[in-house]
Design a protein around this motif. Structure first.
Motif, mmCIF file in Angstrom:
data_model
loop_
_atom_site.group_PDB
_atom_site.id
_atom_site.type_symbol
_atom_site.label_atom_id
_atom_site.label_comp_id
_atom_site.label_asym_id
_atom_site.label_seq_id
_atom_site.Cartn_x
_atom_site.Cartn_y
_atom_site.Cartn_z
ATOM 1 N N ASP A 181 2.136 6.399 11.635
ATOM 2 C CA ASP A 181 3.078 5.473 12.157
ATOM 3 C C ASP A 181 2.926 4.294 10.849
ATOM 4 N N LEU A 182 1.766 4.473 10.071
ATOM 5 C CA LEU A 182 1.982 3.005 9.014
ATOM 6 C C LEU A 182 3.038 3.278 8.186
ATOM 7 N N PRO A 183 3.933 2.122 8.187
ATOM 8 C CA PRO A 183 5.222 2.176 7.276
ATOM 9 C C PRO A 183 4.818 2.284 5.912
ATOM 10 N N VAL A 184 5.708 3.257 5.178
ATOM 11 C CA VAL A 184 5.456 3.406 3.630
ATOM 12 C C VAL A 184 6.442 2.807 2.997
ATOM 13 N N GLN A 185 6.534 1.809 1.952
ATOM 14 C CA GLN A 185 7.339 1.402 1.229
ATOM 15 C C GLN A 185 7.548 2.276 -0.119
ATOM 16 N N MET B 177 -3.333 8.825 1.369
ATOM 17 C CA MET B 177 -3.742 7.184 1.676
ATOM 18 C C MET B 177 -3.636 6.995 3.012
ATOM 19 N N ARG B 178 -2.222 7.217 3.184
ATOM 20 C CA ARG B 178 -1.740 6.872 4.451
ATOM 21 C C ARG B 178 -2.814 7.185 5.780
ATOM 22 N N HIS B 179 -3.362 8.633 5.625
ATOM 23 C CA HIS B 179 -4.254 8.968 6.835
ATOM 24 C C HIS B 179 -5.438 8.373 6.553
ATOM 25 N N GLY B 180 -5.867 7.547 5.487
ATOM 26 C CA GLY B 180 -7.163 7.059 5.374
ATOM 27 C C GLY B 180 -7.144 5.332 5.856
ATOM 28 N N ILE B 181 -5.973 5.034 6.365
ATOM 29 C CA ILE B 181 -5.632 3.770 6.307
ATOM 30 C C ILE B 181 -5.625 3.303 7.852
ATOM 31 N N PRO B 182 -6.737 2.616 8.401
ATOM 32 C CA PRO B 182 -6.745 2.450 9.985
ATOM 33 C C PRO B 182 -6.362 1.200 10.444
ATOM 34 N N HIS B 183 -5.947 0.280 9.445
ATOM 35 C CA HIS B 183 -5.453 -1.008 9.758
ATOM 36 C C HIS B 183 -3.832 -1.272 9.871
ATOM 37 N N SER B 184 -3.264 -1.417 11.187
ATOM 38 C CA SER B 184 -1.919 -1.441 11.085
ATOM 39 C C SER B 184 -1.509 -2.602 10.361
ATOM 40 N N ASP B 185 -2.151 -3.476 9.723
ATOM 41 C CA ASP B 185 -1.541 -4.726 9.130
ATOM 42 C C ASP B 185 -1.731 -4.460 7.503
ATOM 43 N N CYS B 186 -1.866 -3.369 7.205
ATOM 44 C CA CYS B 186 -1.776 -2.901 5.680
ATOM 45 C C CYS B 186 -0.284 -2.411 5.312
ATOM 46 N N THR B 187 -0.093 -2.696 4.035
ATOM 47 C CA THR B 187 1.068 -2.379 3.440
ATOM 48 C C THR B 187 0.873 -1.177 2.583
ATOM 49 N N LEU B 188 1.562 -0.058 2.601
ATOM 50 C CA LEU B 188 1.293 1.078 1.573
ATOM 51 C C LEU B 188 2.452 1.442 0.689
ATOM 52 N N VAL B 189 2.528 1.231 -0.579
ATOM 53 C CA VAL B 189 3.563 1.366 -1.457
ATOM 54 C C VAL B 189 3.594 2.321 -2.309
ATOM 55 N N GLY B 190 4.371 3.250 -2.424
ATOM 56 C CA GLY B 190 4.575 4.225 -3.403
ATOM 57 C C GLY B 190 5.502 3.919 -4.429
ATOM 58 N N VAL B 191 5.469 4.160 -5.775
ATOM 59 C CA VAL B 191 6.053 3.857 -6.777
ATOM 60 C C VAL B 191 6.225 4.951 -7.745
ATOM 61 N N ASP B 192 7.489 5.332 -8.052
ATOM 62 C CA ASP B 192 8.008 6.263 -9.077
ATOM 63 C C ASP B 192 9.107 6.016 -9.644
ATOM 64 N N ASN B 193 9.304 6.108 -11.052
ATOM 65 C CA ASN B 193 10.678 5.921 -11.812
ATOM 66 C C ASN B 193 11.546 7.068 -11.591
ATOM 67 N N SER B 194 11.195 8.231 -10.959
ATOM 68 C CA SER B 194 12.131 9.216 -11.102
ATOM 69 C C SER B 194 12.854 9.444 -9.678
#
Ligand SMILES: Nc1ncnc2c1ncn2[C@@H]1O[C@H](C[S@+](CC[C@H]([NH3+])C(=O)[O-])CC(=O)[O-])[C@@H](O)[C@H]1O
Ligand SMILES: O=C(O)C(=O)Cc1ccccc1
Length: 252
Positions: free
Chosen positions: A116-120, A82-99
């Protein structure tokens, strides 16, 4: 978050079910996290095709200023696609896992990835994690582990958080209405595992371990529920044996 200099976690061959063991339900613990890239590649037909396509789909549907979510991100394979498919620097990418074992290792892979897109990353339950302004959300083989009665509430929450024109990519192991087809597709899946070096003992012990925790449903159930949850269009964009990926779209 790990620094760019962090060492990659070692990648091991999955031998977790190779010797006789007591029956125990499958869990995403540290021993699974350590072998996970090998396990999922050798166990899920089409996984290595679906990951790069998640980048292509994300690029088509991501909206500037929106949030993108990878729910049940494990080690971040789908997150990084997903990160590689996002061309906008103002998007937020969030990954969630309970492990926590998965999220710790995921931090290393994210730090090593050249983008460089930040990943939360959140070590949280996807049933309660906060969702808003979503353009692209991915559930890549995760909904199948959520108790069936909690699936509609989760999908409804995702649909409500999705912007007009936004999508959900939903990949699942499915079951078939006809017993004859169920038998054929299951046999083909097991042949795929055998071709990837798993023994009959590994296949049967893993099957027993996931029986109560991975509950597959039919394609008809998935499609109807995605509509009930609030998506306007649902289509299958990939299938290999009993593993499918769907795209659920909210009208613009
Ligand atoms: N309720 C929950 N809350 C948070 N995480 C959960 C929950 N239930 C399960 N998980 C997490 O969902 C992930 C499922 S694996 C996803 C692969 C990844 N998407 C990939 O594209 O590589 C699929 C598989 O192993 O077949 C695991 O990491 C669980 O900890
Ligand atoms: O291995 C299997 O038989 C599967 O159905 C897929 C899978 C992959 C990784 C963890 C649990 C189940």
């Amino acid at each position: 978050m790990a620094s760019k200099q962090s060492v990659p976690p070692e990648q091991l061959t999955d031998r977790l079910f190779a010797t006789e063991r007591n029956p125990e339900d499958f869990r995403f613990d540290a021993s699974v996290a350590r072998v996970f890239p090998d396990m999922i590649r050798r166990s899920v037909p089409g996984y290595t095709t679906i990951i790069p396509m998640i980048e292509v789909i994300t690029e088509q549907y991501v909206q500037p200023g929106s949030n993108c979510y990878d729910l049940g991100c494990s080690l971040g394979a789908s997150t990084l696609a997903m990160r590689h498919g996002i061309p906008h620097s103002d998007c937020t990418l969030v990954g969630v896992d309970n492990s926590s074992a998965m999220i710790e290792r995921c931090e290393h892979y994210v730090a090593l990835d050249d983008n460089d897109l930040p990943v939360q990353l959140r070590c949280e339950d996807i049933l309660t994690t906060e969702l808003s302004k979503a353009s692209v959300t991915t559930l890549n083989y995760t909904l199948q582990f959520v108790p069936p009665e909690q699936r509609l509430p989760l999908l409804t929450r995702i649909a409500n958080a999705t912007l007009p024109g936004g999508v959900l990519i939903l990949s699942e192991k499915i079951r078939f209405e006809s017993d004859a087809e169920q038998d054929i597709q299951t046999r083909l899946h097991h042949e795929f595992k055998r071709a990837n070096g798993y023994s009959d003992l590994e296949i049967s012990q893993k099957r027993a371990a996931i029986e109560k925790v991975l509950i597959p449903e039919t394609l008809a159930t998935h499609k109807a529920r995605l509509q009930d949850a609030g998506f306007d269009q649902v289509l299958v964009w990939y299938q290999c044996f009993n593993f499918v990926s769907m795209l659920a779209i909210k009208n613009p």
